[in-house]
Enzyme design. Structure first.
Site, PDB file in Angstrom:
ATOM      1  CG  ASP A   1      -1.766   1.290   1.386  1.00 32.75           C
ATOM      2  OD1 ASP A   1      -2.620   1.404   0.477  1.00 32.75           O
ATOM      3  OD2 ASP A   1      -1.509   2.100   2.273  1.00 32.75           O
TER       4      ASP A   1
ATOM      5  CD  GLU B   1      -3.425  -2.253  -1.089  1.00 32.68           C
ATOM      6  OE1 GLU B   1      -3.847  -1.298  -1.263  1.00 32.68           O
ATOM      7  OE2 GLU B   1      -3.414  -2.987  -0.102  1.00 32.68           O
TER       8      GLU B   1
END
Length: 348
Positions: free
Chosen positions: A50, A131
């Site tokens: 992320d 992610e």
């Protein structure tokens, strides 16, 4: 799928070869699987990925829309606009769509409960996988940011978000064509080789179509695009991998267009018919072929005093309207919609 083939496929699609393939395995593993079978899950990798995605997108936007001069840094857009663009690029549905386009959903390792509930189809699960893969790459390459930015560029395809660019995004068009018309995932292979050295690639007897490079011959990256097995391979070149992929897809798109193999509006509706015409028109409208159809009704009576309904069907982008009459309001609407459906399928 065989694990070795899985590794080859994923690494080929993201243009990164893992030194420690256990990190890639971990990126694919949900907590439900590790709880049942032992081993590590991908949740911490999601956290890392992320942050990788965040900084990569900010760098992309700052490079694309800004510049540094003697007065400092200036940007084409203010903070608010950039924030909105960034939010759209990294939102859940975007990352989930990219995972589908890369063909990675089937590789998610899940526990029995997740399998029964088909959680791999949830957008949040696909977002997590996107992610986690970035997190795995970050650790494997020891936070080499040039490598990370290249992987994000390949996985996210950020140029497709530039609405000011009137030129077709051929990568998205090829992916959409492959998934909608043929239900397969296009495969891309990247090489750090220039146009000249690419001529020395083995062709393996496969017909290939190559980007016209008569005026540009110093581009350093090559992308090989493979669609259906019985179609040629397509090769493009660029200053970076994403640009090379876009050029390969442009070559593929133009060849498919010439051969009459592109997806068209007629491919959207498998069985055009009067009973489903209203819904079928709306499906086409929601897929952005035209605006939502509008209907007007007028009630008159025949000589015996029976009601007669006339329905007119309009679409903003269509020059003509179509009308139909029936003693049934619903039947008149179906008939008008069916006439319009036949027209747009034949003309658009």
């Amino acid at each position: 799928m065989d694990e070795k083939l899985m590794y080859l496929m994923i690494q080929g699609q993201i243009s990164y070869e893992f030194k420690n393939k256990d990190l890639l395995t971990q990126a694919l593993t949900r907590r439900s699987y590790s709880q049942e079978n032992g081993g590590l899950d991908n949740e911490v990798l999601e956290f890392i990925g992320d942050k990788v995605l965040d900084i990569a997108v900010v760098k992309y936007l700052s490079d694309k829309y800004g510049s540094i001069d003697n007065d400092g840094y200036s940007s084409q857009f203010d903070e608010g606009v950039l924030t909105r663009i960034k939010a759209r690029m990294v939102e859940k549905k975007t990352l989930a769509r990219r995972i589908d386009e890369l063909g990675f959903t089937e590789f998610i390792k899940m526990g029995k409960g997740d399998i029964e509930n088909n959680v791999n189809e949830q957008q949040s699960v696909k977002e997590d996988l996107f992610e986690a893969i970035l997190g795995a790459v970050a650790l494997d390459c020891n936070w080499d940011f040039d490598t990370l930015f290249q992987v994000v560029d390949i996985m996210l395809n950020p140029d497709s978000f530039d609405k000011s660019n009137s030129e077709k995004n051929y990568t998205d068009r090829i992916i959409e064509l492959e998934t909608k018309k043929w239900s397969v995932i296009p495969f891309f292979k990247y090489y750090k080789r220039s146009y000249q050295t690419s001529w020395y690639f083995p062709f393996d007897g496969v017909s290939q179509h190559i980007q016209d490079m008569t005026k540009i011959n110093d581009l350093q990256y090559t992308c090989l695009a493979k669609l259906l097995t019985d179609l040629p391979e397509f090769r493009g070149f660029g200053r970076n991998k994403n640009e090379a992929r876009e050029q390969a897809c442009k070559v593929a798109y133009e060849w498919l267009e010439k051969e009459g193999l592109l997806w068209s509006i007629r491919d959207e509706i498998e069985n055009p018919n009067k009973d489903e015409a209203i819904n079928q028109l709306e499906i086409l409208a929601r897929r952005d072929y035209f605006s939502i159809p509008e209907y007007e009704f007028e009630e008159t009576f025949d000589k015996d005093g029976n009601p007669v309904w006339e329905c007119k069907c309009y679409i903003d982008e269509v020059e003509y309207y179509f009308s139909a009459a029936s003693s049934s309001k619903k039947d008149a609407k179906k008939s008008a919609a069916f006439d319009m459906l036949n027209y747009v399928l034949g003309e658009m």
